[in-house]
Design a protein around this motif. Structure first.
Motif, short mmCIF file in Angstrom:
data_model
loop_
_atom_site.label_atom_id
_atom_site.label_comp_id
_atom_site.label_asym_id
_atom_site.label_seq_id
_atom_site.Cartn_x
_atom_site.Cartn_y
_atom_site.Cartn_z
N GLU A 1 -5.97 1.23 -10.65
CA GLU A 1 -6.56 2.07 -9.60
C GLU A 1 -7.91 1.52 -9.17
O GLU A 1 -8.25 1.52 -7.99
N GLN A 2 -8.69 1.02 -10.11
CA GLN A 2 -9.98 0.42 -9.76
C GLN A 2 -9.78 -0.87 -8.95
O GLN A 2 -10.55 -1.15 -8.02
N VAL A 3 -8.76 -1.64 -9.29
CA VAL A 3 -8.44 -2.84 -8.51
C VAL A 3 -8.07 -2.44 -7.09
O VAL A 3 -8.52 -3.06 -6.11
N ARG A 4 -7.26 -1.40 -6.94
CA ARG A 4 -6.88 -0.93 -5.60
C ARG A 4 -8.11 -0.51 -4.78
O ARG A 4 -8.21 -0.82 -3.60
N GLU A 5 -9.05 0.18 -5.42
CA GLU A 5 -10.27 0.57 -4.72
C GLU A 5 -11.07 -0.65 -4.28
O GLU A 5 -11.56 -0.70 -3.15
N HIS A 6 -11.19 -1.63 -5.16
CA HIS A 6 -11.91 -2.87 -4.82
C HIS A 6 -11.24 -3.56 -3.63
O HIS A 6 -11.92 -3.99 -2.69
N ALA B 1 -9.37 -2.24 -1.32
CA ALA B 1 -9.54 -1.43 -0.10
C ALA B 1 -10.94 -1.60 0.50
O ALA B 1 -11.10 -1.61 1.72
N ILE B 2 -11.92 -1.79 -0.35
CA ILE B 2 -13.30 -1.94 0.13
C ILE B 2 -13.58 -3.36 0.62
O ILE B 2 -14.14 -3.56 1.68
N PHE B 3 -13.18 -4.34 -0.17
CA PHE B 3 -13.61 -5.71 0.10
C PHE B 3 -12.55 -6.64 0.71
O PHE B 3 -12.89 -7.70 1.21
N HIS B 4 -11.28 -6.25 0.64
CA HIS B 4 -10.22 -7.17 1.09
C HIS B 4 -9.17 -6.50 1.97
O HIS B 4 -8.06 -7.04 2.12
N ALA B 5 -9.50 -5.38 2.57
CA ALA B 5 -8.52 -4.65 3.38
C ALA B 5 -8.03 -5.46 4.57
O ALA B 5 -6.90 -5.26 5.03
N ASP B 6 -8.84 -6.39 5.04
CA ASP B 6 -8.45 -7.17 6.21
C ASP B 6 -7.54 -8.35 5.87
O ASP B 6 -6.86 -8.88 6.75
N THR B 7 -7.48 -8.78 4.61
CA THR B 7 -6.68 -9.95 4.25
C THR B 7 -5.59 -9.68 3.21
O THR B 7 -4.54 -10.32 3.23
N GLN B 8 -5.82 -8.77 2.30
CA GLN B 8 -4.91 -8.58 1.17
C GLN B 8 -3.50 -8.15 1.57
O GLN B 8 -2.51 -8.68 1.02
N ALA C 1 2.06 -8.76 -7.82
CA ALA C 1 2.87 -8.84 -6.60
C ALA C 1 3.83 -7.66 -6.52
O ALA C 1 4.05 -7.11 -5.44
N TRP C 2 4.40 -7.25 -7.64
CA TRP C 2 5.29 -6.09 -7.63
C TRP C 2 4.49 -4.80 -7.44
O TRP C 2 4.88 -3.92 -6.69
N ARG C 3 3.36 -4.70 -8.11
CA ARG C 3 2.58 -3.47 -8.09
C ARG C 3 1.74 -3.30 -6.82
O ARG C 3 1.19 -2.24 -6.57
N GLY C 4 1.60 -4.38 -6.02
CA GLY C 4 0.92 -4.26 -4.74
C GLY C 4 -0.54 -4.63 -4.73
O GLY C 4 -1.24 -4.37 -3.76
N THR C 5 -1.02 -5.25 -5.80
CA THR C 5 -2.44 -5.60 -5.87
C THR C 5 -2.69 -7.10 -5.82
O THR C 5 -3.80 -7.55 -6.05
N ALA C 6 -1.67 -7.88 -5.50
CA ALA C 6 -1.80 -9.33 -5.53
C ALA C 6 -2.63 -9.86 -4.37
O ALA C 6 -2.62 -9.31 -3.26
#
Length: 184
Positions: free
Chosen positions: A19-24, A26-33, A62-67
């Protein structure tokens, strides 16, 4: 650290870390991830299709969506005879062995390949983990939120189709709409 005993403070669960990775992201890589994730999953789909005789499952970020481009693709292969799967990987030119790769369990047969993915600036490392068929038992149990830790070829196709549908149904703002929303 969990094995050292109760003397340590309580460690976060895997879900809390994720969840903390997802927040990071969303804040710093929403335009590329999201684009990177889609390209990584497409690459995994290609390799899983090539290796479908070995019951491939995609795991990890990659499966969990944080890659991101720095993530390793983790493709698990389940075989009645793991040596035959390893020979199949060798036949595909996958010769790099990474028996002590970080994040892997002792005794896992890990073979790795670095690939170039069109649209990504950095090469991508794929770890192929060859396991006995029995290791799949319980491997699709969901976490506390109901998400599995890995998925098969059909599951990956369904996941990618759902995300494509979600992206297509999300309205895209024009630059003038963005400016109005931001108070410009």
């Amino acid at each position: 650290a969990r094995t050292l005993g109760d003397g340590l403070r309580k460690l976060p669960t895997d879900e809390q870390v994720e969840e903390q990775v997802r927040e990071h992201l969303a804040i710093f890589h929403a335009d590329t991830q999201p684009r990177e994730l889609a390209l990584l999953r497409q690459t995994a789909l290609l390799w899983m299709t090539r290796l479908q005789a070995w019951r491939p499952h995609l795991g990890g970020a990659a499966w969990r969506g944080t890659a991101t481009t720095r993530s390793v693709l983790r493709i698990e292969l389940y075989a009645d005879d793991p040596k035959l799967a390893q020979f199949a990987l060798l036949d595909l030119g996958i010769t790099d062995h990474a028996p002590e790769a970080p994040g892997h369990q002792r005794g896992e047969a890990v073979m790795s390949k670095t690939v170039r993915v069109q649209g990504l600036d950095e090469p991508v490392l794929i770890d192929f983990i060859v396991l006995d068929t029995d290791a799949l038992r319980g491997g699709l149990k969901p976490d506390a939120r109901g998400h599995t830790w890995r998925g098969d070829l059909r599951g990956l196709r369904e996941l990618m189709a759902r995300e494509l549908t979600a992206r297509e149904s999300t309205p895209v703002e024009s630059p003038s709409q963005q400016g109005e929303r931001d108070g410009a």
